[in-house]
Scaffold this active site. Structure first.
Site, PDB file in Angstrom:
ATOM      1  N   ASP A 234       5.281  26.438  37.820  1.00 15.74           N
ATOM      2  CA  ASP A 234       4.645  25.455  36.935  1.00 15.74           C
ATOM      3  C   ASP A 234       5.314  25.354  35.569  1.00 15.74           C
ATOM      4  OD1 ASP A 234       2.792  25.009  38.963  1.00 15.74           O
ATOM      5  OD2 ASP A 234       1.503  26.627  38.242  1.00 15.74           O
TER       6      ASP A 234
ATOM      7  N   LYS B 105       9.214  21.865  36.276  1.00 16.64           N
ATOM      8  CA  LYS B 105      10.459  21.556  37.007  1.00 16.64           C
ATOM      9  C   LYS B 105      10.483  20.084  37.428  1.00 16.64           C
ATOM     10  CE  LYS B 105       9.173  24.707  39.944  1.00 16.64           C
ATOM     11  NZ  LYS B 105       8.045  25.317  39.229  1.00 16.64           N
TER      12      LYS B 105
ATOM     13  N   GLY C 256       3.361  22.191  43.329  1.00 15.83           N
ATOM     14  CA  GLY C 256       2.720  20.992  42.784  1.00 15.83           C
ATOM     15  C   GLY C 256       3.563  20.554  41.606  1.00 15.83           C
ATOM     16  N   HIS C 257       4.371  19.526  41.799  1.00 10.35           N
ATOM     17  CA  HIS C 257       5.298  19.083  40.750  1.00 10.35           C
ATOM     18  C   HIS C 257       4.802  17.754  40.188  1.00 10.35           C
ATOM     19  CE1 HIS C 257       8.760  21.643  42.610  1.00 10.35           C
ATOM     20  NE2 HIS C 257       7.697  22.351  42.293  1.00 10.35           N
TER      21      HIS C 257
ATOM     22  N   GLN D 114       8.212  26.821  42.989  1.00  5.33           N
ATOM     23  CA  GLN D 114       7.734  28.094  42.439  1.00  5.33           C
ATOM     24  C   GLN D 114       8.643  28.532  41.278  1.00  5.33           C
ATOM     25  OE1 GLN D 114       7.902  28.116  46.297  1.00  5.33           O
ATOM     26  NE2 GLN D 114       6.078  26.954  45.816  1.00  5.33           N
TER      27      GLN D 114
END
Ligand code: GDP
Ligand code: IMO
Ligand code: MG
Length: 438
Positions: free
Chosen positions: A13, A16, A40-41, A228
């Protein structure tokens, strides 16, 4: 030499997704190569916010080919959901998506296993997985006996594989789950459902290893989107409180099939402070009102699970380690705006363990638990940074903070981010890689 990698240097988080989106315009191909829908991007384009778990963040830029390479564990339901959502929102570039026929597919038994026996380490502590079936699918991949790859879904043997796996998994799960709590999985229903997914996804399935190799050989510009963060790397992270793939820079080649000789730049993404979701030691954690202020100002709640993220000061012992491990050339310092208005700032510059000072990140989690962070205190700033367009717009204290991070980590800063939008990005120096877009 065409390859650039974007790697998170903390526990995930780090933003990225934002940097991948920005860099996409200078690339021909964007590749997700490890992890799965545990990621979750977030990408913000104008007023629109996109949360991508599986599809590469490059999918929002027209004309770029997006690849999910063989190292990913693949949840077809999630992929279809994301494709449908993007199509509904008129992102019409999904045609340029390629899914490796080598990716391992997540099945209902993987979710069940994640709930039943992946929540704890061997000594009973809670890992706090995302419950997305990631660990169980990687376990089956390495174990081989119960693995199914995307390419298998299009073969006659698929029905037999589902039957074989369902029988075995039902036995194991029935033994692990309390009496009366286990609903056996139905092989026929799973087979039928996954055949439907396979049909929907058929146009995208390809031999992406061959595609990426020939693209690299032809000099195409490839952007590798890490998921990650390096501290969650299964081999080099804070094991066992990690994910099940190589999420540091060392994972790029094995996940994508593109050898290191084609990678010429590794960009490390660093939040200006630290967050962690799930269990495991976190030496710089702020379990107090400062931590809560950072959580509130940074909206630090999980993209995937909505869990409040644990917050703490920046730990440069950890980031120096992951930067070296990932072979980082430069870093982007993200969410700097979140630190505005704090009474003072601290950066962890070393650890003390057994009365000795060290800047080596411990290899054993028990030692990491025992370290005492040594902090350097830095002046804070009260100004809002979110409108800053260049380094000249930042207060001196913010510039000093970024400078100190760079010194402590030992690599130059390439970008500073002061908000979620593309335009809230400051390129440092004469970086050729980014032109902030509105
Ligand atoms: P990722 O998993 O590394 O892509 O990061 P996430 O998307 O899970 O979390 C980063 C969050 O911070 C997202 O909500 C982004 O929109 C947001 N974000 C990105 N850059 C900045 C920034 O510089 N400042 C602030 N305040 N938010 C940012
Ligand atoms: P992005 O790509 C933050 C964490 C989970 C848990 C551990 C193992 O958005 O940075 P898993 O479901 O992978 O078996 O969970 O890893 N985790 C993440 N934390 N960001 C992520 O992804 C994460 N993906 C997994 O919270 O502690
Ligand atoms: Mg995330």
């Amino acid at each position: 030499m065409p390859g650039t990698c974007v790697i998170g240097l903390q526990w995930g988080d780090e933003a990225k997704g934002k940097i991948v989106d920005l860099l996409t315009q200078q690339h021909d191909i964007v590749v997700r190569y490890q992890g799965g829908a545990n990621a979750g991007h977030t990408v913000v384009v104008g007023e629109d916010v996109y949360k991508l778990s599986l599809l590469p963040s490059g999918v929002l830029t027209q004309g770029v080919t997006c690849v999910i390479a063989g190292g990913v564990v693949f949840n077809p339901v999630k992929a279809i959901e994301e494709l449908d959502e993007l199509l509904a929102r008129n992102v019409d570039d999904c045609d340029n998506l390629k899914l490796s026929d080598r990716i391992h597919v997540i099945f209902p038994w993987h979710f069940a296993e994640d709930r039943v026996f992946d929540s704890n380490t061997s000594d009973g502590e809670n890992i706090g997985t995302t419950q997305r079936g990631i660990g169980p699918c990687y376990r089956d991949k390495v174990g081989r006996s119960y693995a199914i790859r995307l390419g298998d879904l299009y073969r006659d043997t698929f029905r037999k594989q589902v039957q074989h796996n369902t029988e075995a998994k039902n036995q194991v799960l029935a033994a692990m789950v309390a009496e009366g709590q286990f609903e056996p999985l139905d092989a026929d229903a799973i087979y039928k459902q996954y055949c439907e997914y396979a049909e929907r996804l058929r146009p995208y399935v390809a031999d992406t290893t061959e595609y990426l190799l020939s693209s690299a050989e032809a000099g195409k510009r490839i952007l590798f989107e890490g998921a990650q963060g390096a501290l969650l790397d299964v081999d080099h992270g804070t094991y066992p409180f990690v994910t099940s793939s190589n999420s540091s820079g060392v994972g790029v080649s094995n996940g994508s099939g593109v050898p290191a000789r084609y990678i010429n730049k590794v960009i490390g993404i660093v939040k200006a402070y630290t967050t962690r979701v799930g269990g495991g030691p976190f030496p710089v954690e702020l379990d107090n009102e400062i931590g809560q202020q950072i959580r509130d100002q940074g909206n630090e709640y999980g993209t995937v699970t909505k869990r409040p993220r644990r917050c703490g000061w920046l730990d440069t012992v950890a980031v120096r380690y992951t930067s070296r491990l990932s072979g980082v050339d430069s870093i982007c310092v993200m969410l700097l705006d979140v630190l505005s208005g704090l009474p003072e700032l601290k950066i962890c510059t070393a650890y003390e363990i057994d009365g000795k000072r060290t800047n080596i990140f411990p290899s054993h989690v028990d030692d990491l638990r025992r370290v005492k962070p040594i902090y350097e205190t830095m002046p804070s700033w009260q100004e809002d940074l979110t409108q800053a367009q260049s380094l000249d717009d930042l207060p001196q204290a913010a510039l000093d903070y970024v400078d100190r991070v760079s010194q402590l980590v030992g690599v130059p800063v390439e970008m500073v981010s002061v908000g979620p939008a593309r335009s809230q990005t400051i390129a440092v120096g004469s970086s050729p890689l980014v032109t902030a877009k509105s």
